[in-house]
Design a protein around this motif. Sequence first.
Motif, PDB file in Angstrom:
ATOM      1  N   PRO A 254      35.731  28.070  37.299  1.00 41.22           N
ATOM      2  CA  PRO A 254      36.803  28.432  38.251  1.00 41.22           C
ATOM      3  C   PRO A 254      36.294  29.044  39.552  1.00 41.22           C
ATOM      4  O   PRO A 254      36.752  30.117  39.988  1.00 41.22           O
ATOM      5  CB  PRO A 254      37.658  29.433  37.455  1.00 41.22           C
ATOM      6  CG  PRO A 254      36.735  30.016  36.460  1.00 41.22           C
ATOM      7  CD  PRO A 254      35.717  28.961  36.132  1.00 41.22           C
ATOM      8  N   MET A 345      39.451  31.440  41.687  1.00 37.70           N
ATOM      9  CA  MET A 345      40.758  30.776  41.692  1.00 37.70           C
ATOM     10  C   MET A 345      41.919  31.739  41.921  1.00 37.70           C
ATOM     11  O   MET A 345      43.043  31.303  42.166  1.00 37.70           O
ATOM     12  CB  MET A 345      40.949  30.019  40.376  1.00 37.70           C
ATOM     13  CG  MET A 345      40.060  28.799  40.279  1.00 37.70           C
ATOM     14  SD  MET A 345      40.539  27.550  41.491  1.00 37.70           S
ATOM     15  CE  MET A 345      38.969  26.749  41.732  1.00 37.70           C
ATOM     16  N   PHE A 401      42.002  33.322  33.208  1.00 37.50           N
ATOM     17  CA  PHE A 401      42.624  32.089  33.706  1.00 37.50           C
ATOM     18  C   PHE A 401      43.300  31.326  32.566  1.00 37.50           C
ATOM     19  O   PHE A 401      44.337  30.709  32.755  1.00 37.50           O
ATOM     20  CB  PHE A 401      41.585  31.227  34.416  1.00 37.50           C
ATOM     21  CG  PHE A 401      40.985  31.911  35.618  1.00 37.50           C
ATOM     22  CD1 PHE A 401      41.730  32.076  36.776  1.00 37.50           C
ATOM     23  CD2 PHE A 401      39.703  32.437  35.578  1.00 37.50           C
ATOM     24  CE1 PHE A 401      41.207  32.737  37.886  1.00 37.50           C
ATOM     25  CE2 PHE A 401      39.169  33.097  36.678  1.00 37.50           C
ATOM     26  CZ  PHE A 401      39.913  33.254  37.824  1.00 37.50           C
ATOM     27  N   VAL A 406      46.012  36.214  35.662  1.00 41.65           N
ATOM     28  CA  VAL A 406      45.293  36.207  36.932  1.00 41.65           C
ATOM     29  C   VAL A 406      45.615  37.465  37.740  1.00 41.65           C
ATOM     30  O   VAL A 406      46.668  38.074  37.565  1.00 41.65           O
ATOM     31  CB  VAL A 406      45.623  34.949  37.776  1.00 41.65           C
ATOM     32  CG1 VAL A 406      45.084  33.705  37.099  1.00 41.65           C
ATOM     33  CG2 VAL A 406      47.115  34.840  38.026  1.00 41.65           C
ATOM     34  N   PRO A 414      45.939  28.835  42.630  1.00 40.24           N
ATOM     35  CA  PRO A 414      44.547  28.424  42.488  1.00 40.24           C
ATOM     36  C   PRO A 414      44.043  27.495  43.596  1.00 40.24           C
ATOM     37  O   PRO A 414      43.574  26.391  43.340  1.00 40.24           O
ATOM     38  CB  PRO A 414      44.535  27.721  41.124  1.00 40.24           C
ATOM     39  CG  PRO A 414      45.917  27.212  40.960  1.00 40.24           C
ATOM     40  CD  PRO A 414      46.829  28.152  41.681  1.00 40.24           C
ATOM     41  N   PRO A 416      41.349  28.012  46.305  1.00 37.75           N
ATOM     42  CA  PRO A 416      40.375  29.031  46.716  1.00 37.75           C
ATOM     43  C   PRO A 416      40.307  29.273  48.222  1.00 37.75           C
ATOM     44  O   PRO A 416      40.078  30.395  48.653  1.00 37.75           O
ATOM     45  CB  PRO A 416      39.041  28.471  46.199  1.00 37.75           C
ATOM     46  CG  PRO A 416      39.423  27.573  45.079  1.00 37.75           C
ATOM     47  CD  PRO A 416      40.756  26.996  45.432  1.00 37.75           C
ATOM     48  N   LYS A 417      40.502  28.227  49.040  1.00 38.44           N
ATOM     49  CA  LYS A 417      40.335  28.459  50.481  1.00 38.44           C
ATOM     50  C   LYS A 417      41.421  29.395  51.047  1.00 38.44           C
ATOM     51  O   LYS A 417      41.277  29.886  52.154  1.00 38.44           O
ATOM     52  CB  LYS A 417      40.335  27.133  51.243  1.00 38.44           C
ATOM     53  CG  LYS A 417      41.663  26.430  51.253  1.00 38.44           C
ATOM     54  CD  LYS A 417      41.671  25.280  52.262  1.00 38.44           C
ATOM     55  CE  LYS A 417      43.050  24.636  52.288  1.00 38.44           C
ATOM     56  NZ  LYS A 417      43.204  23.630  53.327  1.00 38.44           N
TER      57      LYS A 417
END
Lengths: 419, 93
Positions: A254, A345, A401, A406, A414, A416-417
Amino acid sequence: MAEYSALSLLKNALTGNRDWKPAWRKPEPRPSYDVIIIGGGGHGLATAYYLAKEHGITNVAVLEKGWLGSGNIGRNTTIVRSNYLLPESVRFYDFSVKLWENLSHELNYNVMFSQRGILNLAHSPSQADDYIRRGNAMLHGGGDGVWLTPAEIARKVPGVDLSRSARFPVIGGLLQPRAGTARHDAVAWGYARAADRRGVDIVENCEVTGFLRDGEKIVGVATTRGEIRARKVAVAVAGSTSRLMGMAGIDRFPIESHVLQAFVSEAIKPFVDCVVTFGGGHLYMSQSDKGGLVFGGDLDGYNSYAQRGNLPLVEEVMGEMVAMFPAVARLRLLRSWGGIMDMSMDGSPIIAKGPLPGMYLNCGWCYGGFKATPASGFSFAWTIAKDEPHAVNAPFTLSRFERGAVIDEKGQGPTPKLH
Amino acid sequence: MLIPCPHCGPRDLSEFSYQGDATRTRPDPASTDMKAWHDYVYNRPNPAGPHREYWQHAGGCRTHLLVTRDTLTHEVQAVAFARAALNDGAGKP
Ligand SMILES: Cc1cc2nc3c(=O)[nH]c(=O)nc-3n(C[C@H](O)[C@H](O)[C@H](O)COP(=O)(O)OP(=O)(O)OC[C@H]3O[C@@H](n4cnc5c(N)ncnc54)[C@H](O)[C@@H]3O)c2cc1C
Ligand SMILES: [Zn+2]
């Protein structure tokens, strides 16, 4: 062990600074250790230090593929803060700030921790509500936070564009007074030296290329300087986490690796004396003691292992900088660089035992692992020594996860950017 | 970084929007296999090297593209329409 003092400075100045001892030895790796830590960044070095100091485990090697400080520990914008919303994060990062407050004494090394405060500018009523809610959560968790009006901001940071005609007018700001900055290289060197003095071997130019296994269990590592065995193997390689997991046969994880750029301007006279963030986009800046403005913004936004970014993000960051501080428009940029971020994530880290027997994992730091360095090292060392988490890192598991537990500060999901 | 859009030719990165890893396969929506869903939602191969990923030419023809790009160098190695690639199965891992 106070080797650095006013007296020693004076003595060495008189003898032409020829008698200083190297800050750490350059040992050959031994065939086996109690604990191997992969990655000589801030977190790996801090972990080694706390293993030795808090748990008396000194038969330890830190294996670093390059030189100390070549990773993100030497590339960040040095902001230390604990202005988080969720209780797990507030507890962890407040604990870290407390360790920062005593770190120079603890290491007998001046890490130049400067509690100059961080100011988050808010530009809309909903953003102000959100920040005030976060400020209340910080107070609730025992931290510090103050709401500033535009008039108070004008007094504190005169350079900010507070005009009503600004593209994103400032309507207030959340200040965390105990936040600040530190000297990132000194953090790596200080922990390295303190760990070395307690017997830890710091082995540079030693890249881990694989894991030694006994069935499922990890019993050591293969490196460019030979095989090294250990009872416990800890991984703290930030942006390279997926590559190390791949070597252990775990090919899906992840984490995504992304590039984050940072910038420093030519030096100017004192201009800003706290960290300021722009809420109309994503930008954080402070002024270094040398006078340069140190700043950064978003990730470039695509998977990357190249320690360099692209121009669209540079333009965006400069645009935000000028929107916030019109006076800097004609300042020249001195340097820019990039680092590889281990984006998790949910935007929170993983500090846990596993995922394989004999292995311990520290990763998922996203943009914010520098401030975490002391707490991460402390709680990771605890987890390695005792085979169970410390209270501050207990929520930051890998299994969260699967369990739906979370810790997503921004509620982004989820992707990531976006964290 | 330039991405050669099959419609528009080589265009600047700033015109594109990144949509991530293109090798994930969504389980059957009726599936209750928790492991499969967890793997789809949270796990990524995150390779250092060629990466198959989706981009949208958001500031251009708005087409979704399947791009193969080296994450170590940012070199774009192949670009195809995402729909065509999916239909002939090439978008699958
Ligand atoms: C531009 C930028 C700005 C940032 N700004 C901030 C900020 O203002 N505040 C904040 O809190 N955080 C910030 N961060 C994040 C922070 O720097 C990182 O989260 C943190 O440094 C990561 O932990 P580390 O220090 O252990 O990582 P690193 O220093 O990257 O350490 C990992 C080490 O592992 C080594 N390694 C990798 N693979 C192997 C291998 N196979 N064998 C041996 N060694 C290996 C690497 O060479 C590296 O030295 C920023 C990061 C960047 C890039
Ligand atoms: Zn197009």
